[in-house]
Design a protein around this motif. Structure first.
Motif, PDB file in Angstrom:
ATOM      1  N   MET A  52      21.206   4.842 -38.460  1.00 60.30           N
ATOM      2  CA  MET A  52      20.470   5.619 -39.445  1.00 60.30           C
ATOM      3  C   MET A  52      19.372   6.448 -38.775  1.00 60.30           C
ATOM      4  SD  MET A  52      20.334   5.899 -42.836  1.00 60.30           S
ATOM      5  CE  MET A  52      19.304   5.984 -44.221  1.00 60.30           C
ATOM      6  N   GLU A  53      18.859   5.937 -37.644  1.00 57.26           N
ATOM      7  CA  GLU A  53      17.802   6.672 -36.938  1.00 57.26           C
ATOM      8  C   GLU A  53      18.308   8.021 -36.434  1.00 57.26           C
ATOM      9  OE1 GLU A  53      16.168   4.286 -33.848  1.00 57.26           O
ATOM     10  OE2 GLU A  53      15.826   2.589 -35.182  1.00 57.26           O
ATOM     11  N   ASN A  54      19.526   8.049 -35.939  1.00 58.27           N
ATOM     12  CA  ASN A  54      20.077   9.306 -35.429  1.00 58.27           C
ATOM     13  C   ASN A  54      20.258  10.319 -36.554  1.00 58.27           C
ATOM     14  OD1 ASN A  54      20.191   8.275 -32.842  1.00 58.27           O
ATOM     15  ND2 ASN A  54      22.303   7.569 -33.071  1.00 58.27           N
ATOM     16  N   GLU A  55      20.702   9.842 -37.714  1.00 52.81           N
ATOM     17  CA  GLU A  55      20.888  10.738 -38.858  1.00 52.81           C
ATOM     18  C   GLU A  55      19.555  11.305 -39.334  1.00 52.81           C
ATOM     19  OE1 GLU A  55      22.222   7.668 -38.768  1.00 52.81           O
ATOM     20  OE2 GLU A  55      24.386   7.964 -38.814  1.00 52.81           O
ATOM     21  N   LEU A  56      18.536  10.439 -39.370  1.00 58.42           N
ATOM     22  CA  LEU A  56      17.203  10.903 -39.774  1.00 58.42           C
ATOM     23  C   LEU A  56      16.647  11.929 -38.787  1.00 58.42           C
ATOM     24  CD1 LEU A  56      15.534   7.599 -40.997  1.00 58.42           C
ATOM     25  CD2 LEU A  56      16.112   9.585 -42.377  1.00 58.42           C
ATOM     26  N   ALA A  57      16.801  11.634 -37.497  1.00 57.90           N
ATOM     27  CA  ALA A  57      16.310  12.569 -36.482  1.00 57.90           C
ATOM     28  C   ALA A  57      17.040  13.904 -36.571  1.00 57.90           C
ATOM     29  CB  ALA A  57      16.478  11.959 -35.092  1.00 57.90           C
ATOM     30  N   SER A  58      18.352  13.847 -36.809  1.00 59.66           N
ATOM     31  CA  SER A  58      19.130  15.077 -36.942  1.00 59.66           C
ATOM     32  C   SER A  58      18.669  15.894 -38.142  1.00 59.66           C
ATOM     33  CB  SER A  58      20.611  14.719 -37.074  1.00 59.66           C
ATOM     34  OG  SER A  58      21.363  15.848 -37.394  1.00 59.66           O
ATOM     35  N   ASP A  59      18.450  15.223 -39.275  1.00 56.30           N
ATOM     36  CA  ASP A  59      18.018  15.941 -40.472  1.00 56.30           C
ATOM     37  C   ASP A  59      16.616  16.524 -40.298  1.00 56.30           C
ATOM     38  OD1 ASP A  59      20.301  15.782 -41.965  1.00 56.30           O
ATOM     39  OD2 ASP A  59      19.739  13.909 -42.958  1.00 56.30           O
ATOM     40  N   PHE A  60      15.729  15.809 -39.619  1.00 57.43           N
ATOM     41  CA  PHE A  60      14.394  16.362 -39.377  1.00 57.43           C
ATOM     42  C   PHE A  60      14.458  17.580 -38.457  1.00 57.43           C
ATOM     43  CE2 PHE A  60      12.336  12.394 -40.896  1.00 57.43           C
ATOM     44  CZ  PHE A  60      11.464  12.990 -41.784  1.00 57.43           C
ATOM     45  N   ARG A  61      15.352  17.541 -37.463  1.00 54.49           N
ATOM     46  CA  ARG A  61      15.502  18.705 -36.585  1.00 54.49           C
ATOM     47  C   ARG A  61      16.026  19.910 -37.365  1.00 54.49           C
ATOM     48  NH1 ARG A  61      17.129  14.910 -32.674  1.00 54.49           N
ATOM     49  NH2 ARG A  61      19.304  15.155 -33.302  1.00 54.49           N
ATOM     50  N   LYS A  62      16.995  19.675 -38.240  1.00 55.59           N
ATOM     51  CA  LYS A  62      17.523  20.770 -39.062  1.00 55.59           C
ATOM     52  C   LYS A  62      16.444  21.303 -40.003  1.00 55.59           C
ATOM     53  CE  LYS A  62      21.273  18.302 -40.087  1.00 55.59           C
ATOM     54  NZ  LYS A  62      22.499  17.877 -40.766  1.00 55.59           N
ATOM     55  N   LEU A  63      15.611  20.406 -40.491  1.00 55.62           N
ATOM     56  CA  LEU A  63      14.539  20.799 -41.402  1.00 55.62           C
ATOM     57  C   LEU A  63      13.528  21.709 -40.712  1.00 55.62           C
ATOM     58  CD1 LEU A  63      12.953  20.233 -44.119  1.00 55.62           C
ATOM     59  CD2 LEU A  63      11.829  18.431 -42.837  1.00 55.62           C
ATOM     60  N   LEU A  64      13.171  21.370 -39.498  1.00 53.18           N
ATOM     61  CA  LEU A  64      12.146  22.120 -38.782  1.00 53.18           C
ATOM     62  C   LEU A  64      12.701  23.318 -38.020  1.00 53.18           C
ATOM     63  CD1 LEU A  64      10.090  19.090 -37.456  1.00 53.18           C
ATOM     64  CD2 LEU A  64       9.613  20.539 -39.438  1.00 53.18           C
ATOM     65  N   ALA A  65      14.012  23.514 -38.039  1.00 50.16           N
ATOM     66  CA  ALA A  65      14.618  24.615 -37.284  1.00 50.16           C
ATOM     67  C   ALA A  65      14.353  25.973 -37.913  1.00 50.16           C
ATOM     68  CB  ALA A  65      16.121  24.394 -37.146  1.00 50.16           C
ATOM     69  N   GLY A  66      14.225  26.040 -39.198  1.00 54.41           N
ATOM     70  CA  GLY A  66      14.040  27.328 -39.866  1.00 54.41           C
ATOM     71  C   GLY A  66      12.675  27.456 -40.495  1.00 54.41           C
ATOM     72  N   ARG A  67      12.451  28.591 -41.104  1.00 57.66           N
ATOM     73  CA  ARG A  67      11.172  28.862 -41.752  1.00 57.66           C
ATOM     74  C   ARG A  67      11.264  28.796 -43.273  1.00 57.66           C
ATOM     75  NH1 ARG A  67      10.421  33.673 -37.875  1.00 57.66           N
ATOM     76  NH2 ARG A  67       9.353  32.684 -36.144  1.00 57.66           N
ATOM     77  N   ASP A  68      12.439  28.461 -43.780  1.00 58.52           N
ATOM     78  CA  ASP A  68      12.633  28.432 -45.233  1.00 58.52           C
ATOM     79  C   ASP A  68      11.657  27.495 -45.922  1.00 58.52           C
ATOM     80  OD1 ASP A  68      14.705  30.174 -44.874  1.00 58.52           O
ATOM     81  OD2 ASP A  68      16.282  28.650 -45.045  1.00 58.52           O
ATOM     82  N   LEU A  69      11.464  26.324 -45.351  1.00 58.82           N
ATOM     83  CA  LEU A  69      10.563  25.347 -45.958  1.00 58.82           C
ATOM     84  C   LEU A  69       9.134  25.870 -45.989  1.00 58.82           C
ATOM     85  CD1 LEU A  69      10.176  22.474 -47.100  1.00 58.82           C
ATOM     86  CD2 LEU A  69       9.716  21.756 -44.760  1.00 58.82           C
ATOM     87  N   LEU A  70       8.706  26.464 -44.914  1.00 56.65           N
ATOM     88  CA  LEU A  70       7.351  27.000 -44.836  1.00 56.65           C
ATOM     89  C   LEU A  70       7.125  28.092 -45.876  1.00 56.65           C
ATOM     90  CD1 LEU A  70       4.610  27.177 -43.312  1.00 56.65           C
ATOM     91  CD2 LEU A  70       5.697  28.897 -41.878  1.00 56.65           C
ATOM     92  N   TYR A  71       8.072  29.002 -45.983  1.00 57.49           N
ATOM     93  CA  TYR A  71       7.937  30.091 -46.957  1.00 57.49           C
ATOM     94  C   TYR A  71       7.976  29.576 -48.392  1.00 57.49           C
ATOM     95  CZ  TYR A  71       8.758  33.256 -43.030  1.00 57.49           C
ATOM     96  OH  TYR A  71       8.671  33.929 -41.856  1.00 57.49           O
ATOM     97  N   THR A  72       8.827  28.604 -48.646  1.00 59.60           N
ATOM     98  CA  THR A  72       8.942  28.053 -49.991  1.00 59.60           C
ATOM     99  C   THR A  72       7.660  27.347 -50.408  1.00 59.60           C
ATOM    100  OG1 THR A  72      11.306  27.758 -49.663  1.00 59.60           O
ATOM    101  CG2 THR A  72      10.296  26.530 -51.463  1.00 59.60           C
TER     102      THR A  72
END
Length: 151
Positions: free
Chosen positions: A1-21
């Protein structure tokens, strides 16, 4: 589960969509708060009622936590990272659970920032909230509902 969480956090921080939203959401909360400030000034409400009406504008963060979650999921399909995630994970349920946990953890700061922005509008508008049990409950509900809206 740790690998999946780390992968999802990397995908989350890869773009600027979250910041703009989140930035758009906070700007709309501030504008709605100042609009409510003008409305309560015209209605002649007491300071406590005015502060509560302004802080309630923090629930707008719920919408933007939901939009952030939707953008992140659709981003996985757009960039085709979901294929890799499901092929490398032995169980799809673990990948979906990791994604839900990440979106839940994203919703918490969105809710905190929403409550903080609406409270600051109330303070700068001359109606500082007094933290009674109702106001604390309102603030906690803003954070809780935004956290649950992400997934």
């Amino acid at each position: 589960m740790e690998n999946e969480l780390a992968s999802d956090f990397r995908k989350l921080l890869a773009g600027r969509d979250l910041l703009y939203t989140v930035a758009t959401g906070l700007a709309l909360i501030v504008m709605a708060g100042f609009g409510t400030l003008q409305k309560v000034a015209d209605q002649g409400r007491t300071a406590a009622e005015a502060a509560e009406a302004i802080v309630r504008q923090g629930f707008v963060g719920l919408l933007f936590a939901t939009i952030a979650g939707a953008l992140l999921v659709t981003g996985e399909y757009r960039h085709r990272t979901w294929t890799r995630a499901y092929l490398t994970t032995l169980r799809r349920g673990r990948a979906l659970a990791a994604t839900a946990v990440v979106f839940f953890l994203v919703g918490i700061p969105v809710g905190v920032l929403s409550a903080l922005a609406s409270t600051l509008v109330a303070v700068f508008g001359g109606h500082p909230p007094t933290y009674t049990t109702d106001m604390v409950r309102l603030t906690v509900m803003i954070v809780a509902v935004s956290a649950l809206a992400g997934p």
